[in-house]
Design an enzyme around this catalytic site. Structure first.
Site, PDB file in Angstrom:
ATOM      1  NE  ARG A  86     -29.038  53.736  57.769  1.00  0.00           N
ATOM      2  CZ  ARG A  86     -29.188  54.303  58.949  1.00  0.00           C
ATOM      3  NH1 ARG A  86     -28.533  55.401  59.245  1.00  0.00           N
ATOM      4  NH2 ARG A  86     -29.988  53.789  59.846  1.00  0.00           N
ATOM      5  CG  ASP A  87     -26.031  46.076  57.422  1.00  0.00           C
ATOM      6  OD1 ASP A  87     -24.789  46.220  57.441  1.00  0.00           O
ATOM      7  OD2 ASP A  87     -26.628  45.297  58.185  1.00  0.00           O
ATOM      8  CG  MET A  88     -24.213  45.947  49.508  1.00  0.00           C
ATOM      9  SD  MET A  88     -25.441  44.795  48.896  1.00  0.00           S
ATOM     10  CE  MET A  88     -26.642  45.890  48.201  1.00  0.00           C
ATOM     11  CB  THR A 124     -21.130  45.990  58.395  1.00  0.00           C
ATOM     12  OG1 THR A 124     -22.466  45.619  58.770  1.00  0.00           O
ATOM     13  CG2 THR A 124     -20.190  44.815  58.626  1.00  0.00           C
TER      14      THR A 124
END
Length: 166
Positions: A86-88, A124
């Site tokens: 969930r935050d690549m 993000t």
């Protein structure tokens, strides 16, 4: 807020302890001392890809394709464990020196995939897909973010500052 932050910290520590992969930093211990929480993990000598692109600009296609192979490998491992990252984004990918290999860092918002439950609306901007902001992240959400990450590395354009046209 503090209780929520401690819960996120403990969840990240628990997630990382379960994940043994060469592209994920090893966790040695986590503990609480006088109200402060600590995570003891592998030190990664190098810099994140966001810093690298800020310094060098767009990266050569061959280099980015090699990195894409490494990132697909670690995402495949995570997804096989039913973990959605969930935050690549480039800031969460370290280029380890002198080996030149990648390590995925910051598992603070990773979660186990539960198809019948909505998750938190977090991510993000520019990297996270729209459904993630509705709490509907799936394994495909990581693939979307990987695409935005690779585009940033190839073009030098941060999708947070240059959102796609609608």
């Amino acid at each position: 807020e503090r209780a929520a932050a401690v819960a996120r910290f403990n969840a990240e520590a628990a997630t990382l302890r379960q994940l043994a992969h060469p592209r994920i930093p090893r966790v040695y211990a986590s503990f609480n001392d006088e109200g402060r929480h600590y995570l003891v993990m592998e030190f990664i000598r190098g810099e994140d890809l966001d810093e690298l692109v800020a310094r060098e600009g767009a990266q050569p296609e061959a280099r980015v394709l090699a990195w894409a192979d490494e990132l697909c490998d670690v995402l495949s491992f995570l997804h096989d464990q039913d973990v959605i990252y969930r935050d690549m984004k480039p800031a969460n990918i370290m280029l380890e020196q002198p080996a030149g290999t990648l390590k995925l860092i910051d598992f603070g918002i990773a979660k186990l995939f539960q198809p019948t439950q909505r998750g938190t609306q977090i991510g993000t901007p520019g990297y996270a897909p729209p459904e993630q902001y509705q709490g509907l992240a799936t394994k495909l959400s990581d693939i979307y973010a990987l695409g935005a990450t690779l585009h940033h590395l190839l073009s030098g354009r941060d999708p947070q500052q240059h959102p796609p046209c609608s």
